[in-house]
Scaffold this motif. Structure first.
Motif: not given
Length: 515
Positions: A414-438
C-alpha cells in the motif's frame, strides 16, 4: 511559675504512661520489669504538653490512643498503627488533617477544638463511625461534601464552626450525609431527613448520578486490577494492551499513517480481528494453566500436611508411652532401697531412652524419604505445566508473527503503491511533511521496515516475559521447597537431640541421688 517545656513523645513518656495505666494488681511488677508495648491496647498521653508525636512504632496492637489537651501541631508518625480504632486529638493546635493513611480500622476520630479549615486526607478511614470536628475553622458548606464518602458515619459533631451559622447547615448535612444518627449532639429523626432531602432534591439527583458513575468506574478499576493480577501470575502481563502498544508507541508508524490512511485502517481492522483471536486463546490457556499449577501446589501442600499429621501423631504416642514408663521408673529410684531394683530401673531407663532416640530418628528418616518423593513428583508435574505453558505461548507468538508478516507485506504494498503514484505526479494535494517522506524511496522503505521491526520487538519482549517468568517461578519455587524441607529436617533433629539430652540429664541426676 516556670513554663512547662514542650515535649516529644519519647521512651520515657511512653514507659511512664504504660506503667501509670497498668492494672493495680500488677502495677509494681510493671514498674519493675516494664510492659511489652505489643501487649498495650490503650494508651493515654493527654495533658503532657506534647508538641510532636513520635516513637510509637512498637505499639503495633494499639486500638485506642488518647492525645488530647496537648500542643500538637501535626498529625504524624501514627499511620503504621493499623489496629487503631479510637483516636482523640482534641484540644491541640492542628491546622491540617494528614498522616491518617492506612488506618482502615479507625471508627472514632476526635479533632475537636483545633485550627482545621478543610476536611481532607481521610480517604483510608473506610470504617469511620464517629467524627468530632467541632470548634475548628470550617467555613463553606461545600467542606462537608467530603464526608459523603463515609458510608458508616453515624455520629457527626461540627458545632462551633463558622459554617454552622449558615441557615441551611443542618438541612445540607442531613440531605447529603446518609445514615447519620446524631448531628451536633442531637438525635436525627426521619422527618428532618425527609425535609432536608426534599429541599436539596435536585442536588441529590445530580449527586446520585455522579455516585453511580463513580461506583461504575471504581468497579471497572477493581476488575481491571483483578485481571492484571491474574495476568501477572500467569506471566502474560501486558497481553491485553500489546496490540495498542505495537502501534501507539511506534514513531515510524505515526509518520506512515497519513500516507494512505483509509487503506491502512482497513488493514489494521483485519489484523486486529485475527490478532485478538490468538490473544484470547492464549489468555484462556495461560489462565487455565495458572489454575492447574495453583491446584498442583495446593495438593502438594495437603500431601505434606497429611504426612506431617500422621507422623506427628505416631511420635506423640511414642513420647507419651515413654514419659509414662519413665515416671514409674524414676519413682522407683526415689523410693526403692533395693540396689538390684535400682540397677534394673536405671538400665531400663537408659535402654528405653536410647530406643526412643533410635525410633524417632528412624521415623524422621522415613519422613525425609517421603518428602523427597513427594517433592520430586511435584517438581515433575509442575515442570510439565510450565513446559506446556511455554510451548503454547511460543506457538501463539509464532502465530502473531505470521499475522504481523502478512500485515507488513500488504502494508508495504500500500505504501509503495502510493509512492509510485506520487512519483508519477498523480498526487499533488499533500502537506510538506508527507511530501518529504515520499520524496526518498530508500528512506521510506527503511521507515516501513523499522516500524515492522518495532512490532516484532514487542513480540520478543512479551514472549521473553512469559518464558523467563515461568522459568524463574519454577526455579524459585523448587529452591524454596528444598530449603524448607532441609530446615524442617534440621529443626526436627534438633528437637529430638534436645529432648533426649534432657532425658539423659534427668536420668543421671536420679541415678546420683538413688545411691
Amino acid at each position: 511559675m516556670n513554663a512547662i517545656e514542650p515535649a516529644v513523645v519519647d521512651e520515657e513518656i511512653l514507659k511512664k504512661a504504660t506503667n501509670d495505666q497498668a492494672n493495680p494488681e500488677i502495677a509494681e511488677i510493671a514498674r519493675r520489669e516494664g510492659i511489652d508495648p505489643k501487649e498495650t491496647l490503650s494508651l493515654r498521653l493527654d495533658y503532657k504538653n506534647i508538641l510532636k508525636i513520635d516513637n510509637l512504632w512498637a505499639f503495633e496492637n494499639l486500638t485506642k490512643l488518647q492525645l488530647d489537651n496537648n500542643i500538637i501541631e501535626r498529625i504524624e508518625n501514627i499511620s503504621f498503627l493499623k489496629n487503631l480504632q479510637w483516636l482523640d486529638l482534641s484540644f491541640n493546635n492542628i491546622t491540617q488533617i494528614e498522616g491518617l493513611e492506612k488506618l482502615t480500622r479507625l471508627t472514632d476520630l476526635t479533632l475537636f477544638n483545633n485550627r482545621i479549615s478543610k476536611l481532607e486526607n481521610m480517604d483510608d478511614l473506610v470504617s469511620l463511625n464517629v467524627l468530632s470536628i467541632g470548634n475548628n475553622l470550617l467555613t463553606g458548606l461545600e467542606n462537608l461534601a467530603y464526608l459523603t464518602r463515609f458510608e458508616n458515619l453515624r455520629v457527626l459533631n461540627c458545632a462551633g464552626n463558622a459554617l454552622c451559622k449558615n441557615s441551611n447547615y443542618r438541612h445540607y448535612v442531613l440531605a447529603h450525609i446518609r445514615g447519620l444518627k446524631y448531628l451536633d449532639y442531637r438525635l436525627v429523626d426521619e422527618e428532618s431527613i425527609a425535609a432536608a432531602r426534599e429541599k436539596y432534591i435536585d442536588d441529590l439527583i445530580a449527586l446520585e448520578e455522579e455516585e453511580k458513575v463513580a461506583v461504575q468506574k471504581k468497579e471497572e478499576t477493581r476488575k481491571r486490577q483483578e485481571l492484571n493480577s491474574l495476568h501477572l501470575a500467569a506471566h502474560i502481563e501486558g497481553i491485553d494492551t500489546l496490540y495498542e502498544d505495537m502501534f501507539n508507541g511506534d514513531p515510524d508508524y505515526q509518520k506512515l499513517l497519513p500516507i494512505n490512511p483509509d487503506r491502512t485502517m482497513d488493514l489494521m481492522e483485519e489484523y486486529r480481528a485475527k490478532f485478538d483471536v490468538v490473544v484470547n486463546e492464549m489468555r484462556h490457556y495461560a489462565l487455565k494453566k495458572r489454575n492447574e499449577m495453583d491446584e498442583e501446589l495446593n495438593q502438594f501442600n495437603e500431601c505434606l500436611r497429611v504426612t506431617k499429621t500422621e507422623t506427628d501423631g505416631e511420635c506423640i504416642k511414642m513420647l507419651n508411652n515413654y514419659s509414662h514408663f519413665k515416671k514409674k521408673l524414676l519413682r522407683v529410684l526415689q523410693t526403692s532401697r533395693d540396689t538390684k531394683e535400682i540397677d534394673d530401673a536405671i538400665k531400663t531407663l537408659k535402654e528405653d531412652t536410647l530406643k526412643l532416640s533410635d525410633d524417632l530418628m528412624s521415623i524422621e528418616m522415613q519422613v525425609v524419604e517421603q518428602y523427597e518423593d513427594v517433592i520430586k513428583e511435584f517438581e515433575r508435574n509442575f515442570t510439565e505445566h510450565c513446559s506446556a505453558l511455554n510451548e503454547y505461548g511460543q506457538s501463539s507468538f509464532a502465530r502473531m508473527r505470521e499475522l504481523e508478516n502478512e500485515y507488513q507485506e500488504r502494508f508495504s504494498e500500500s505504501i509503495l503503491m502510493t509512492f509510485e503514484r506520487f512519483s508519477k505526479g498523480d498526487i499533488d494535494d499533500i502537506d510538506d511533511e508527507l511530501r518529504d517522506i515520499l520524496s526518498d524511496k530508500d528512506a521510506l522503505v527503511n521507515t516501513v521496515n523499522g516500524s515492522h521491526d518495532f512490532r516484532l520487538g514487542k513480540f520478543d519482549h512479551q514472549e521473553d516475559l512469559l518464558v523467563s517468568g515461568v522459568g524463574q517461578e519454577l526455579e524459585t519455587l523448587t529452591r524454596k521447597l528444598h530449603d524448607a524441607e532441609i530446615q524442617r529436617d534440621r529443626d526436627r533433629v534438633c528437637e529430638i537431640f534436645t529432648f533426649i539430652d534432657k532425658c539423659n540429664v534427668e536420668i543421671e541426676l536420679a541415678e546420683e541421688n538413688a545411691y
